[in-house]
Enzyme design. Structure first.
Site, PDB file in Angstrom:
ATOM      1  N   HIS A   1     -17.615  73.930 -14.761  1.00 23.22           N
ATOM      2  CA  HIS A   1     -17.302  72.553 -14.377  1.00 23.22           C
ATOM      3  C   HIS A   1     -17.288  72.403 -12.848  1.00 23.22           C
ATOM      4  O   HIS A   1     -17.793  71.424 -12.300  1.00 23.22           O
ATOM      5  CB  HIS A   1     -15.919  72.145 -14.909  1.00 23.22           C
ATOM      6  CG  HIS A   1     -15.809  72.049 -16.402  1.00 23.22           C
ATOM      7  ND1 HIS A   1     -14.859  72.737 -17.125  1.00 23.22           N
ATOM      8  CD2 HIS A   1     -16.522  71.333 -17.314  1.00 23.22           C
ATOM      9  CE1 HIS A   1     -14.979  72.441 -18.416  1.00 23.22           C
ATOM     10  NE2 HIS A   1     -15.986  71.601 -18.562  1.00 23.22           N
TER      11      HIS A   1
ATOM     12  N   ARG B   1     -26.247  73.468 -19.958  1.00 25.83           N
ATOM     13  CA  ARG B   1     -26.510  74.906 -19.931  1.00 25.83           C
ATOM     14  C   ARG B   1     -27.840  75.167 -20.634  1.00 25.83           C
ATOM     15  O   ARG B   1     -28.302  74.334 -21.420  1.00 25.83           O
ATOM     16  CB  ARG B   1     -25.352  75.644 -20.643  1.00 25.83           C
ATOM     17  CG  ARG B   1     -24.061  75.602 -19.846  1.00 25.83           C
ATOM     18  CD  ARG B   1     -22.863  76.045 -20.658  1.00 25.83           C
ATOM     19  NE  ARG B   1     -22.586  75.100 -21.732  1.00 25.83           N
ATOM     20  CZ  ARG B   1     -21.618  75.240 -22.621  1.00 25.83           C
ATOM     21  NH1 ARG B   1     -20.836  76.300 -22.576  1.00 25.83           N
ATOM     22  NH2 ARG B   1     -21.424  74.333 -23.554  1.00 25.83           N
TER      23      ARG B   1
HETATM   24  N1  COA Z   1     -21.203  75.259 -16.993  1.00 22.06           N
HETATM   25  C1  COA Z   1     -20.649  75.977 -17.981  1.00 22.06           C
HETATM   26  N2  COA Z   1     -20.018  75.416 -19.041  1.00 22.06           N
HETATM   27  C2  COA Z   1     -19.936  74.085 -19.098  1.00 22.06           C
HETATM   28  C3  COA Z   1     -20.469  73.292 -18.099  1.00 22.06           C
HETATM   29  C4  COA Z   1     -21.135  73.926 -17.022  1.00 22.06           C
HETATM   30  N3  COA Z   1     -21.688  73.221 -16.051  1.00 22.06           N
HETATM   31  N4  COA Z   1     -20.244  72.011 -18.430  1.00 22.06           N
HETATM   32  C5  COA Z   1     -19.587  72.021 -19.584  1.00 22.06           C
HETATM   33  N5  COA Z   1     -19.389  73.275 -19.980  1.00 22.06           N
HETATM   34  C6  COA Z   1     -18.766  73.686 -21.222  1.00 22.06           C
HETATM   35  C7  COA Z   1     -17.302  73.387 -21.279  1.00 22.06           C
HETATM   36  O1  COA Z   1     -16.540  74.474 -20.817  1.00 22.06           O
HETATM   37  C8  COA Z   1     -17.097  73.092 -22.755  1.00 22.06           C
HETATM   38  O2  COA Z   1     -16.952  74.296 -23.487  1.00 22.06           O
HETATM   39  P1  COA Z   1     -16.344  74.290 -24.996  1.00 22.06           P
HETATM   40  O3  COA Z   1     -17.324  73.591 -25.881  1.00 22.06           O
HETATM   41  O4  COA Z   1     -16.200  75.708 -25.287  1.00 22.06           O
HETATM   42  O5  COA Z   1     -15.032  73.547 -24.951  1.00 22.06           O
HETATM   43  C9  COA Z   1     -18.391  72.421 -23.159  1.00 22.06           C
HETATM   44  O6  COA Z   1     -19.359  72.904 -22.242  1.00 22.06           O
HETATM   45  C10 COA Z   1     -18.367  70.925 -23.004  1.00 22.06           C
HETATM   46  O7  COA Z   1     -17.106  70.501 -22.571  1.00 22.06           O
HETATM   47  P2  COA Z   1     -16.790  69.427 -21.480  1.00 22.06           P
HETATM   48  O8  COA Z   1     -17.981  69.115 -20.631  1.00 22.06           O
HETATM   49  O9  COA Z   1     -15.525  69.802 -20.802  1.00 22.06           O
HETATM   50  O10 COA Z   1     -16.439  68.203 -22.346  1.00 22.06           O
HETATM   51  P3  COA Z   1     -16.994  67.646 -23.697  1.00 22.06           P
HETATM   52  O11 COA Z   1     -18.444  67.889 -23.910  1.00 22.06           O
HETATM   53  O12 COA Z   1     -16.058  68.067 -24.756  1.00 22.06           O
HETATM   54  O13 COA Z   1     -16.778  66.090 -23.348  1.00 22.06           O
HETATM   55  C11 COA Z   1     -16.743  63.754 -23.789  1.00 22.06           C
HETATM   56  C12 COA Z   1     -17.263  65.138 -24.174  1.00 22.06           C
HETATM   57  C13 COA Z   1     -15.231  63.741 -23.569  1.00 22.06           C
HETATM   58  C14 COA Z   1     -17.441  63.276 -22.506  1.00 22.06           C
HETATM   59  C15 COA Z   1     -17.155  62.846 -24.973  1.00 22.06           C
HETATM   60  O14 COA Z   1     -16.580  63.347 -26.177  1.00 22.06           O
HETATM   61  C16 COA Z   1     -16.748  61.407 -24.768  1.00 22.06           C
HETATM   62  O15 COA Z   1     -17.467  60.648 -24.151  1.00 22.06           O
HETATM   63  N6  COA Z   1     -15.544  61.033 -25.293  1.00 22.06           N
HETATM   64  C17 COA Z   1     -15.080  59.661 -25.214  1.00 22.06           C
HETATM   65  C18 COA Z   1     -15.380  58.901 -26.514  1.00 22.06           C
HETATM   66  C19 COA Z   1     -16.790  58.349 -26.503  1.00 22.06           C
HETATM   67  O16 COA Z   1     -17.189  57.547 -25.687  1.00 22.06           O
HETATM   68  N7  COA Z   1     -17.572  58.810 -27.490  1.00 22.06           N
HETATM   69  C20 COA Z   1     -18.955  58.420 -27.605  1.00 22.06           C
HETATM   70  C21 COA Z   1     -19.843  59.279 -26.754  1.00 22.06           C
HETATM   71  S1  COA Z   1     -21.561  58.907 -27.030  1.00 22.06           S
END
Ligand code: COA
Length: 161
Positions: free
Chosen positions: A17, A90
């Site tokens: 992140h 990724r």
């Molecule tokens: N390098 C390494 N790892 C990374 C990374 C990077 N640059 N970016 C993300 N990751 C990993 C994170 O550690 C995380 O790992 P995990 O799956 O083991 O937990 C995963 O990739 C993704 O997590 P993160 O980016 O923190 O968040 P998310 O993908 O869970 O977030 C939201 C998703 C919150 C943005 C999405 O659910 C959302 O928009 N929620 C609001 C409700 C909504 O609008 N829904 C409709 C969406 S279309």
């Protein structure tokens, strides 16, 4: 770009992140990092604690603001006046999901998404890997923001293997 929004669950924030945050902050006047709810995930850390960890990790970045938002991503983007959303991809497995999210958010809210490719050294890092290693009491130093292993361990202290 005046304002970019970087949303995520950040459960917890990782070096992956931070890689995206540091690079995205150079592309805009203000980067808003939003701790949001991913309905597909059961959170391990309280959202306010995730915000506190992110605020500490971003303390030296003058154009980065950290918030919590409990609504839809398109609502968050409107609330903060974001010009676009930024997400990291990724090499393995992220693209399909990010593509779908980007298309839906553009269709529903007219919000554009910029995808940054994750740096090589962060390609295998994930929040769930950090949680798993922490639960076994392992060393997470190189996976979480610099100097924050104890803070993250503290936030994850309740986890059992
Ligand atoms: N390098 C390494 N790892 C990374 C990374 C990077 N640059 N970016 C993300 N990751 C990993 C994170 O550690 C995380 O790992 P995990 O799956 O083991 O937990 C995963 O990739 C993704 O997590 P993160 O980016 O923190 O968040 P998310 O993908 O869970 O977030 C939201 C998703 C919150 C943005 C999405 O659910 C959302 O928009 N929620 C609001 C409700 C909504 O609008 N829904 C409709 C969406 S279309």
């Amino acid at each position: 770009m005046a304002t970019l929004l970087y949303p995520g669950s950040f459960d917890p924030v990782t070096r992956g992140h931070m890689d995206i945050i540091a690079r995205a902050a150079k592309l805009c006047e203000t980067l808003v990092v939003a701790v949001m709810h991913n309905p597909d995930k059961r959170g391990a850390i309280d959202p306010d604690e995730r915000v506190a960890l992110l605020k500490k990790a971003c303390a030296q970045m003058s154009n980065v603001r950290v918030i919590k938002h409990g609504g839809l991503l398109i609502e968050c983007a409107a609330d903060v006046g974001a010009d676009a959303v930024v997400r990291g991809v990724r090499p393995l497995g992220d693209f399909e999901n990010e593509y779908q999210m980007a298309q839906i958010n553009r269709m529903l809210g007219g919000v554009e998404t910029l995808l940054l490719t994750t740096s090589e050294d962060c390609a295998n890092i994930s929040s769930s890997i950090v949680r798993q290693i922490a639960a076994f009491g392992g060393d997470i130093e190189n996976l979480v923001p610099e100097g924050m292993a104890n803070d993250v361990m503290g936030a994850l202290g309740h986890l059992k293997p």
